[in-house]
Design a protein around this motif. Structure first.
Motif, PDB file in Angstrom:
ATOM      1  N   ALA A 199       0.829  -1.210   0.000  1.00 56.43           N
ATOM      2  CA  ALA A 199       0.000   0.000   0.000  1.00 56.43           C
ATOM      3  C   ALA A 199       0.861   1.257   0.000  1.00 56.43           C
ATOM      4  CB  ALA A 199      -0.947  -0.013   1.189  1.00 56.43           C
ATOM      5  N   ALA A 200       1.918   1.262   0.787  1.00 54.22           N
ATOM      6  CA  ALA A 200       2.797   2.429   0.836  1.00 54.22           C
ATOM      7  C   ALA A 200       3.449   2.682  -0.518  1.00 54.22           C
ATOM      8  CB  ALA A 200       3.858   2.239   1.919  1.00 54.22           C
ATOM      9  N   LYS A 201       3.921   1.623  -1.162  1.00 56.14           N
ATOM     10  CA  LYS A 201       4.557   1.784  -2.470  1.00 56.14           C
ATOM     11  C   LYS A 201       3.548   2.255  -3.513  1.00 56.14           C
ATOM     12  CE  LYS A 201       8.427  -1.363  -1.936  1.00 56.14           C
ATOM     13  NZ  LYS A 201       9.206  -2.452  -2.528  1.00 56.14           N
ATOM     14  N   VAL A 202       2.354   1.695  -3.483  1.00 56.36           N
ATOM     15  CA  VAL A 202       1.331   2.072  -4.455  1.00 56.36           C
ATOM     16  C   VAL A 202       0.919   3.529  -4.238  1.00 56.36           C
ATOM     17  CG1 VAL A 202      -1.053   1.649  -5.199  1.00 56.36           C
ATOM     18  CG2 VAL A 202       0.518  -0.272  -4.871  1.00 56.36           C
ATOM     19  N   ARG A 203       0.666   3.913  -3.000  1.00 56.84           N
ATOM     20  CA  ARG A 203       0.299   5.311  -2.708  1.00 56.84           C
ATOM     21  C   ARG A 203       1.366   6.281  -3.209  1.00 56.84           C
ATOM     22  NH1 ARG A 203      -1.171   3.226   2.515  1.00 56.84           N
ATOM     23  NH2 ARG A 203      -3.442   3.083   2.611  1.00 56.84           N
ATOM     24  N   ASP A 204       2.620   5.994  -2.881  1.00 57.37           N
ATOM     25  CA  ASP A 204       3.722   6.872  -3.278  1.00 57.37           C
ATOM     26  C   ASP A 204       3.822   6.974  -4.791  1.00 57.37           C
ATOM     27  OD1 ASP A 204       4.293   7.258  -0.596  1.00 57.37           O
ATOM     28  OD2 ASP A 204       6.060   5.949  -0.592  1.00 57.37           O
ATOM     29  N   HIS A 205       3.711   5.839  -5.473  1.00 59.55           N
ATOM     30  CA  HIS A 205       3.855   5.841  -6.923  1.00 59.55           C
ATOM     31  C   HIS A 205       2.693   6.572  -7.591  1.00 59.55           C
ATOM     32  CE1 HIS A 205       5.481   4.624 -10.745  1.00 59.55           C
ATOM     33  NE2 HIS A 205       4.272   4.225 -11.107  1.00 59.55           N
ATOM     34  N   LEU A 206       1.480   6.315  -7.143  1.00 56.65           N
ATOM     35  CA  LEU A 206       0.323   6.989  -7.740  1.00 56.65           C
ATOM     36  C   LEU A 206       0.399   8.498  -7.512  1.00 56.65           C
ATOM     37  CD1 LEU A 206      -2.577   4.499  -6.948  1.00 56.65           C
ATOM     38  CD2 LEU A 206      -1.346   4.811  -9.108  1.00 56.65           C
ATOM     39  N   ALA A 207       0.812   8.908  -6.337  1.00 49.83           N
ATOM     40  CA  ALA A 207       0.964  10.335  -6.056  1.00 49.83           C
ATOM     41  C   ALA A 207       2.005  10.958  -6.984  1.00 49.83           C
ATOM     42  CB  ALA A 207       1.334  10.559  -4.594  1.00 49.83           C
ATOM     43  N   GLN A 233       2.719  10.030  -9.878  1.00 49.90           N
ATOM     44  CA  GLN A 233       2.164  10.050 -11.235  1.00 49.90           C
ATOM     45  C   GLN A 233       0.988  11.019 -11.353  1.00 49.90           C
ATOM     46  OE1 GLN A 233       3.507   8.257 -13.843  1.00 49.90           O
ATOM     47  NE2 GLN A 233       5.094   7.918 -12.325  1.00 49.90           N
ATOM     48  N   GLY A 234       0.614  11.650 -10.253  1.00 52.84           N
ATOM     49  CA  GLY A 234      -0.502  12.594 -10.263  1.00 52.84           C
ATOM     50  C   GLY A 234      -1.869  11.933 -10.319  1.00 52.84           C
ATOM     51  N   ILE A 235      -1.944  10.682  -9.873  1.00 53.63           N
ATOM     52  CA  ILE A 235      -3.208   9.943  -9.871  1.00 53.63           C
ATOM     53  C   ILE A 235      -3.776   9.969  -8.458  1.00 53.63           C
ATOM     54  CG2 ILE A 235      -4.297   7.690 -10.208  1.00 53.63           C
ATOM     55  CD1 ILE A 235      -2.067   7.107 -12.272  1.00 53.63           C
ATOM     56  N   GLU A 236      -4.974  10.536  -8.323  1.00 52.60           N
ATOM     57  CA  GLU A 236      -5.639  10.559  -7.028  1.00 52.60           C
ATOM     58  C   GLU A 236      -6.332   9.234  -6.808  1.00 52.60           C
ATOM     59  OE1 GLU A 236      -8.089  13.890  -6.079  1.00 52.60           O
ATOM     60  OE2 GLU A 236      -6.844  15.235  -7.268  1.00 52.60           O
ATOM     61  N   ALA A 237      -6.001   8.572  -5.706  1.00 52.19           N
ATOM     62  CA  ALA A 237      -6.589   7.262  -5.428  1.00 52.19           C
ATOM     63  C   ALA A 237      -6.744   7.058  -3.934  1.00 52.19           C
ATOM     64  CB  ALA A 237      -5.723   6.155  -6.024  1.00 52.19           C
ATOM     65  N   ASP A 238      -7.831   6.412  -3.595  1.00 52.56           N
ATOM     66  CA  ASP A 238      -8.060   5.955  -2.228  1.00 52.56           C
ATOM     67  C   ASP A 238      -7.520   4.530  -2.168  1.00 52.56           C
ATOM     68  OD1 ASP A 238      -8.995   5.374   0.321  1.00 52.56           O
ATOM     69  OD2 ASP A 238     -11.034   4.980  -0.369  1.00 52.56           O
ATOM     70  N   VAL A 239      -6.421   4.343  -1.462  1.00 54.57           N
ATOM     71  CA  VAL A 239      -5.778   3.036  -1.361  1.00 54.57           C
ATOM     72  C   VAL A 239      -6.098   2.454   0.015  1.00 54.57           C
ATOM     73  CG1 VAL A 239      -3.602   1.770  -1.433  1.00 54.57           C
ATOM     74  CG2 VAL A 239      -3.932   3.758  -2.925  1.00 54.57           C
ATOM     75  N   SER A 240      -6.816   1.332   0.024  1.00 53.31           N
ATOM     76  CA  SER A 240      -7.165   0.689   1.282  1.00 53.31           C
ATOM     77  C   SER A 240      -6.601  -0.727   1.309  1.00 53.31           C
ATOM     78  CB  SER A 240      -8.685   0.669   1.475  1.00 53.31           C
ATOM     79  OG  SER A 240      -9.307  -0.026   0.419  1.00 53.31           O
ATOM     80  N   GLN A 241      -6.610  -1.321   2.480  1.00 55.89           N
ATOM     81  CA  GLN A 241      -6.057  -2.665   2.669  1.00 55.89           C
ATOM     82  C   GLN A 241      -7.140  -3.620   3.150  1.00 55.89           C
ATOM     83  OE1 GLN A 241      -2.429  -0.513   4.771  1.00 55.89           O
ATOM     84  NE2 GLN A 241      -2.402  -2.714   5.126  1.00 55.89           N
ATOM     85  N   GLY A 242      -6.942  -4.900   2.826  1.00 64.34           N
ATOM     86  CA  GLY A 242      -7.858  -5.912   3.294  1.00 64.34           C
ATOM     87  C   GLY A 242      -7.224  -7.279   3.219  1.00 64.34           C
ATOM     88  N   LYS A 243      -7.970  -8.263   3.706  1.00 68.52           N
ATOM     89  CA  LYS A 243      -7.487  -9.647   3.655  1.00 68.52           C
ATOM     90  C   LYS A 243      -8.283 -10.403   2.605  1.00 68.52           C
ATOM     91  CE  LYS A 243     -10.228 -10.683   7.769  1.00 68.52           C
ATOM     92  NZ  LYS A 243     -10.603  -9.337   8.149  1.00 68.52           N
ATOM     93  N   VAL A 244      -7.735 -11.503   2.149  1.00 67.50           N
ATOM     94  CA  VAL A 244      -8.356 -12.256   1.065  1.00 67.50           C
ATOM     95  C   VAL A 244      -9.772 -12.713   1.439  1.00 67.50           C
ATOM     96  CG1 VAL A 244      -7.437 -14.545   1.616  1.00 67.50           C
ATOM     97  CG2 VAL A 244      -7.870 -13.929  -0.758  1.00 67.50           C
ATOM     98  N   VAL A 294      -0.729   1.696 -12.932  1.00 65.16           N
ATOM     99  CA  VAL A 294      -1.066   2.992 -13.537  1.00 65.16           C
ATOM    100  C   VAL A 294      -1.928   2.784 -14.772  1.00 65.16           C
ATOM    101  CG1 VAL A 294      -0.097   4.989 -14.750  1.00 65.16           C
ATOM    102  CG2 VAL A 294       0.926   4.213 -12.593  1.00 65.16           C
ATOM    103  N   SER A 295      -1.566   1.836 -15.599  1.00 66.89           N
ATOM    104  CA  SER A 295      -2.335   1.552 -16.814  1.00 66.89           C
ATOM    105  C   SER A 295      -3.767   1.130 -16.481  1.00 66.89           C
ATOM    106  CB  SER A 295      -1.637   0.451 -17.618  1.00 66.89           C
ATOM    107  OG  SER A 295      -2.399   0.113 -18.748  1.00 66.89           O
TER     108      SER A 295
END
Length: 91
Positions: free
Chosen positions: A19-27, A29-40, A87-88
């Motif tokens: 989640a931390a890596k995804v949030r940092d990368h999306l930010a 790239q200028g992509i606004e995203a709500d990144v949440s966590q969960g279990k399978v 991102v794609s």
């Protein structure tokens, strides 16, 4: 705003790293995203209302939501390609 769900076995350890890596990368790239966590197990009910699932473990194929495998974000091998796929999927 896009919604991204990070899934791991318990929703705690590996999903936190991813989640931390995804949030940092999306930010970056200028992509606004709500990144949440969960279990399978969170995926065993109705399909989540998200744009993308990034999973460190196997998830049901019947979700109807794009899934990106997160293992490269943990190992570093193929990380750039996985981030580009995320991102794609959100573009």
């Amino acid at each position: 705003m896009k919604k991204v769900l990070i899934i791991c076995g318990t929703g705690v350890a590996t999903s936190t790293v991813v989640a931390a890596k995804v949030r940092d990368h999306l930010a970056a790239q200028g992509i606004e995203a709500d990144v949440s966590q969960g279990k399978v197990m969170d995926l065993m009910g109705p399909a989540p209302e998200v744009d993308l699932i990034v999973a460190t473990t196997e998830v049901p194929a019947t979700l109807g939501v794009p899934v990106v495998r997160a293992l490269p974000l943990l190992t570093g091998i193929g990380e750039d390609a996985a981030l580009a796929e995320i991102v794609s999927a959100l573009s």
